[in-house]
Design an enzyme around this catalytic site. Structure first.
Site, PDB file in Angstrom:
ATOM      1  N   ASP A 122      -4.088   1.260   9.603  1.00 32.95           N
ATOM      2  CA  ASP A 122      -5.285   2.096   9.746  1.00 32.95           C
ATOM      3  C   ASP A 122      -5.798   2.053  11.166  1.00 32.95           C
ATOM      4  O   ASP A 122      -6.428   2.994  11.631  1.00 32.95           O
ATOM      5  CB  ASP A 122      -6.376   1.633   8.782  1.00 32.95           C
ATOM      6  CG  ASP A 122      -6.116   2.226   7.417  1.00 32.95           C
ATOM      7  OD1 ASP A 122      -5.281   1.661   6.684  1.00 32.95           O
ATOM      8  OD2 ASP A 122      -6.697   3.277   7.104  1.00 32.95           O
ATOM      9  N   CYS A 142       0.829  -1.198   0.000  1.00 31.18           N
ATOM     10  CA  CYS A 142       0.000   0.000   0.000  1.00 31.18           C
ATOM     11  C   CYS A 142       0.868   1.255   0.000  1.00 31.18           C
ATOM     12  O   CYS A 142       2.030   1.211  -0.428  1.00 31.18           O
ATOM     13  CB  CYS A 142      -0.994   0.007   1.154  1.00 31.18           C
ATOM     14  SG  CYS A 142      -2.360   1.173   0.850  1.00 31.18           S
TER      15      CYS A 142
HETATM   16  C1  RUB Z   1      -4.261   3.109   3.204  1.00 30.41           C
HETATM   17  C2  RUB Z   1      -3.499   2.126   4.044  1.00 30.41           C
HETATM   18  C3  RUB Z   1      -2.269   2.631   4.724  1.00 30.41           C
HETATM   19  C4  RUB Z   1      -2.645   3.155   6.116  1.00 30.41           C
HETATM   20  C5  RUB Z   1      -1.497   3.882   6.776  1.00 30.41           C
HETATM   21  O1  RUB Z   1      -5.482   2.615   2.733  1.00 30.41           O
HETATM   22  O2  RUB Z   1      -3.892   0.990   4.223  1.00 30.41           O
HETATM   23  O3  RUB Z   1      -1.330   1.598   4.879  1.00 30.41           O
HETATM   24  O4  RUB Z   1      -3.739   4.053   6.016  1.00 30.41           O
HETATM   25  O5  RUB Z   1      -1.156   4.999   6.000  1.00 30.41           O
HETATM   26  P1  RUB Z   1      -6.375   3.528   1.769  1.00 30.41           P
HETATM   27  P2  RUB Z   1      -0.441   6.288   6.644  1.00 30.41           P
HETATM   28  O6  RUB Z   1      -5.557   3.827   0.567  1.00 30.41           O
HETATM   29  O7  RUB Z   1      -7.583   2.695   1.491  1.00 30.41           O
HETATM   30  O8  RUB Z   1      -6.720   4.787   2.542  1.00 30.41           O
HETATM   31  O9  RUB Z   1       0.815   5.791   7.300  1.00 30.41           O
HETATM   32  O10 RUB Z   1      -0.191   7.180   5.472  1.00 30.41           O
HETATM   33  O11 RUB Z   1      -1.391   6.893   7.632  1.00 30.41           O
END
Ligand code: RUB
Length: 313
Positions: free
Chosen positions: A194, A125
């Protein structure tokens, strides 16, 4: 403006748990400034309504309710009038956004300590917290390379490889299903979150738990980068974290889908990786084994099993 931000979060134009939280707080601050009512009760009611609208946008990212609750806590104080309430709220919003940005930086510093020279990493991701660790390791002069997954169906991996490329980090872009195939070449999996449950389970982009399973099999370590406001306080009350299931059209075009009456598409956006499959969670307050998640919820977020107070901030 508020409705616009809510829509962008829903449509994932604004995405990633940290960015969602900061965008929501900024939208609330702007909304507060735009309200013309001179009546304090009216102002508070409108702000509560606004917070409710943002809360409904994405159910899994616990950063969103945590961030909103943290800034709305400004209204637990008594104010003589709307202007005083607005300025106290603005201060809270600015403090949250600054703290959130500093947390990512601190996570990068702490996380980079766990990345060794010549390590091959795998990330899934697009997580700014996970990338902060990788970029900081590179900045320190460590020779690293990264496997980055594609991330079906929304292709967040395309964002990740741009960032890695810009930093000059040798990167192999792979389809999600190739993670196990390459796992023996990987020294450390680095992902974001998340949500983190009180039992140390990590909720992250769909596919993370399969990667963690392959990592366990290959004896590859898994490091999760997560700000403390991604820990889910209500899990101490036994609540589960809701997993968002998104539109089938993200996976299969309606033109194909409509010709297949016996097929339905399932499109969960996240999955749950049990604590046993996670070696370390790096927060801005320090790196912890996942089993210590309760300590973060109690000591950093201020929620205690014994005296559930219904809020923090
Ligand atoms: C985003 C996702 C990220 C976390 C952490 O999912 O799974 O790994 O949100 O991200 P989506 P961060 O694209 O569905 O929002 O470290 O940037 O908060």
């Amino acid at each position: 403006m508020l409705a616009d931000t809510a829509e962008k979060i829903k449509r994932m134009e604004i995405r990633g748990a940290g960015r969602i939280a900061r965008a929501a707080v900024q939208a609330l601050d702007d909304h507060s400034a735009s309200l013309g009512t001179p009546d304090l009760q009216d102002y508070l009611a409108l702000m509560n309504e606004a917070a409710g609208l943002l809360l409904e946008t994405r159910p899994t990212a616990v950063s969103l309710p945590n961030a909103i609750r943290s800034v709305m806590a400004a209204f637990r104080e008594q104010y003589p009038g709307v202007e005083q309430a607005k300025s106290a709220f603005r201060e809270r919003c600015r403090a949250f956004i600054t703290a959130s940005e500093q947390a990512v930086q601190r996570i990068g510093e702490i996380g980079a300590r766990h990345i060794r020279n010549n390590d091959t990493l795998l990330t899934h991701c697009n997580s700014e917290a996970a990338l902060a660790c990788i970029l900081e390791a590179k900045r320190q002069g460590k020779e690293i390379s990264v496997f980055a997954t594609e991330v079906r169906p929304r292709n967040q991996g395309h964002l990740t490889i741009r960032t890695l490329d810009k930093a000059g980090i040798p990167t192999s872009f792979i389809v999600d299903s190739a993670a196990r195939y390459f796992m023996n070449e990987v020294d450390l999996v680095v992902v974001g979150a998340d949500a983190v449950s009180v039992n140390g389970a990590v909720v992250n982009k769909i596919g993370t738990s399969q990667i963690a399973l392959a990592a366990r099999e290959a004896r590859t370590r898994v490091m999760v980068a997560a700000e403390t406001y991604k820990f889910a306080p209500r899990t101490i009350l036994g609540e589960y974290i809701e997993i968002e299931e998104r539109d089938p059209g993200e996976v299969l075009s309606p033109a194909i889908f409509s010709q297949l009456p016996h097929v339905r598409v399932r499109n969960p956006a996240f999955d749950v990786t049990p604590a046993d499959y996670v070696d370390l969670i790096v927060t801005e307050a320090g790196a912890i084994p996942p089993q210590m998640a309760y300590i973060i919820i109690r000591d950093v977020l201020g929620w205690d099993i014994g005296e559930y107070s219904g809020g923090f901030g």
